[in-house]
Scaffold this motif. Structure first.
Motif, PDB file in Angstrom:
ATOM      1  N   ASN A   1      -4.656  -3.317  -3.780  1.00 18.47           N
ATOM      2  CA  ASN A   1      -3.678  -2.524  -4.546  1.00 18.47           C
ATOM      3  C   ASN A   1      -2.631  -3.435  -5.171  1.00 18.47           C
ATOM      4  OD1 ASN A   1      -4.726  -0.009  -3.921  1.00 18.47           O
ATOM      5  ND2 ASN A   1      -3.447   0.251  -2.116  1.00 18.47           N
TER       6      ASN A   1
ATOM      7  N   HIS B   1      -7.327  -3.433   1.843  1.00 25.32           N
ATOM      8  CA  HIS B   1      -6.911  -2.342   0.950  1.00 25.32           C
ATOM      9  C   HIS B   1      -5.550  -2.574   0.288  1.00 25.32           C
ATOM     10  CE1 HIS B   1      -6.339   1.719  -0.455  1.00 25.32           C
ATOM     11  NE2 HIS B   1      -5.239   1.820   0.266  1.00 25.32           N
TER      12      HIS B   1
ATOM     13  N   HIS C   1       1.332   4.206  -2.814  1.00 30.83           N
ATOM     14  CA  HIS C   1       1.189   5.657  -2.564  1.00 30.83           C
ATOM     15  C   HIS C   1       2.334   6.429  -3.210  1.00 30.83           C
ATOM     16  CE1 HIS C   1      -1.105   4.590   1.380  1.00 30.83           C
ATOM     17  NE2 HIS C   1      -1.908   4.595   0.340  1.00 30.83           N
TER      18      HIS C   1
ATOM     19  N   HIS D   1      -5.340   3.079  -6.820  1.00 33.03           N
ATOM     20  CA  HIS D   1      -6.260   3.316  -5.700  1.00 33.03           C
ATOM     21  C   HIS D   1      -7.702   3.479  -6.178  1.00 33.03           C
ATOM     22  CE1 HIS D   1      -3.013   3.470  -2.842  1.00 33.03           C
ATOM     23  NE2 HIS D   1      -3.903   3.608  -1.865  1.00 33.03           N
TER      24      HIS D   1
ATOM     25  N   ASP E   1       0.853  -1.204   0.000  1.00 32.72           N
ATOM     26  CA  ASP E   1       0.000   0.000   0.000  1.00 32.72           C
ATOM     27  C   ASP E   1       0.887   1.251   0.000  1.00 32.72           C
ATOM     28  OD1 ASP E   1      -2.302   1.592   0.158  1.00 32.72           O
ATOM     29  OD2 ASP E   1      -2.312   1.559   2.356  1.00 32.72           O
TER      30      ASP E   1
END
Ligand SMILES: [Fe+2]
Length: 384
Positions: A278, A274, A195, A260, A191
């Motif tokens: 991803n 989550h 980002h 995302h 994750d």
């Protein structure tokens, strides 16, 4: 073009950060509402913080009901507890969920109405002081102006935002991440990597977010396998925790993009965590996106040392995609089928998921902009 750059006012990081934080926390108030979950209480992470509060004479109440992704009702009970106990600041301890819940509780102490009134709006009134103590290296919530809260009446995941949601103090102590099991380390680490990669390759990237994104990518690439294979490797955990913070700072000042946008519908419909959602999308989304910004992806390849002489930008970008495929393989990221999702059910929902992904706005921040059909094709490809 001018850019604004937002970051927590105080960041304490490294070995002993929790102990060091006591002096700063003492300045923020006299009675804290600690927002956390039962696991954090049971494994002793909460007592590591309360020991410090006891030492500096700060009183506290513990609200440990954030045992799922936070909802409006969890937030309401937190507000009640905060008011009944006359608290004057908040400390969130945990992964993204307790920290997000803390932010929403703080926001609704000083802003009128109901949390659901703020969907799609900017929350304005300053909150009581917010202290974030992350226990996973992933969401970067300790550094962002966002919180995701579910509206239980309408079954909608609300993305709430406002610079006032950025914690005044982020405490990054890798000691608290040592107990995260390998599958959590893998999902949250990817994750954070997502980002950083998305921030760096977003249409709204800015020079300072680039600096944080590239640094985060380097730290995560160099340490995710190590922390996955040996959870007791403090140095690797520390580097990952810093990488996740940097990645949070990066996307807070840039944006996330296609991955995302597409992972949220998988999470909402199939309850895939989550970070895992991803990870399942990472390679195919990049296969789509690299053509739009080959030099950006090539720069990432150079940063992590996989660029070879005479490679063109697009070759370097493709090298990066295969490196990401390798890291996902090495940390045992399952595909949708291995995770237990039914093929027919997944395919039935592709049209809705594609629409929801596009409507979230995140895919539009990808330099090569996807149409609905492109998104649907990627969903099909990740099935294999
Ligand atoms: Fe994320």
């Amino acid at each position: 073009m001018a850019h604004k750059f937002l970051i927590p006012k105080n960041i304490i990081s490294g070995k002993g950060a929790i102990q060091e934080a006591g002096t700063y926390i003492k300045e923020l108030g006299t009675r804290a509402l600690i927002v956390t979950d039962n696991i954090m209480v049971n494994i002793g992470n909460v007592s590591k913080v309360t020991n410090v509060l006891d030492n500096v004479g700060v009183k506290y109440e513990i609200y440990s009901d954030v045992n799922c992704e936070p909802t409006d009702t969890i937030v309401e009970r937190g507000i009640e507890l905060y008011k009944n106990n006359k608290c004057d600041f908040l400390i969130g301890i945990g992964g993204g969920s307790p920290i997000d819940a803390m932010k929403a509780i703080g926001a609704m102490i000083t802003n009128p109405g109901h949390i659901t009134d703020y969907m799609g709006k900017v929350i304005k009134n300053p909150t009581p002081p917010l202290v974030a103590v992350p226990t996973t290296a992933g969401t970067g919530s300790e550094a962002t102006q966002f919180t995701i809260i579910s509206d239980t009446k309408n079954n909608v995941k609300m993305l709430l935002k406002g610079p006032i949601l950025i914690p005044i103090l982020a405490v990054i102590d890798a000691e608290l991440t040592m107990t995260a099991p390998p599958n959590v380390t893998a999902a949250t680490g990817i994750d954070a990597l997502t980002h950083a990669v998305e921030s760096y390759t977003s249409r709204v990237a800015q020079p300072l977010s680039d600096t944080f994104a590239l640094s985060a990518i380097k730290r995560i690439f160099n340490n995710l396998r190590k922390a996955y294979n040996d959870g007791k490797d403090f140095e690797a955990r520390n580097e990952l925790a810093l990488g996740a913070l940097e990645a949070g700072i990066a996307f807070n000042n840039s944006s996330v993009t296609l991955i995302h946008g597409m992972s949220r519908p998988i999470g909402a419909l199939f309850h895939v965590p989550h970070g895992l959602a991803n990870a399942m999308l990472f390679v195919e989304c990049l296969n789509f996106a690299v053509e739009g910004a080959p030099e950006r992806f090539a720069n990432i390849a150079k940063t992590i040392g996989i660029y070879k002489n005479n490679m063109s930008d697009i070759e370097a970008a493709k090298e990066l995609v295969s490196e990401i495929k390798k890291i996902c393989y090495d940390i045992n990221i399952p595909n949708l089928e291995e995770y237990g999702i039914e093929r027919a059910e997944f395919f039935e929902n592709i049209d809705k998921m594609s629409e929801d992904a596009l409507a979230s706005g995140s895919p539009a921040n990808t330099i090569k902009q996807p149409e609905k059909q492109d998104i649907a094709n990627i969903y099909k490809k990740i099935w294999g």
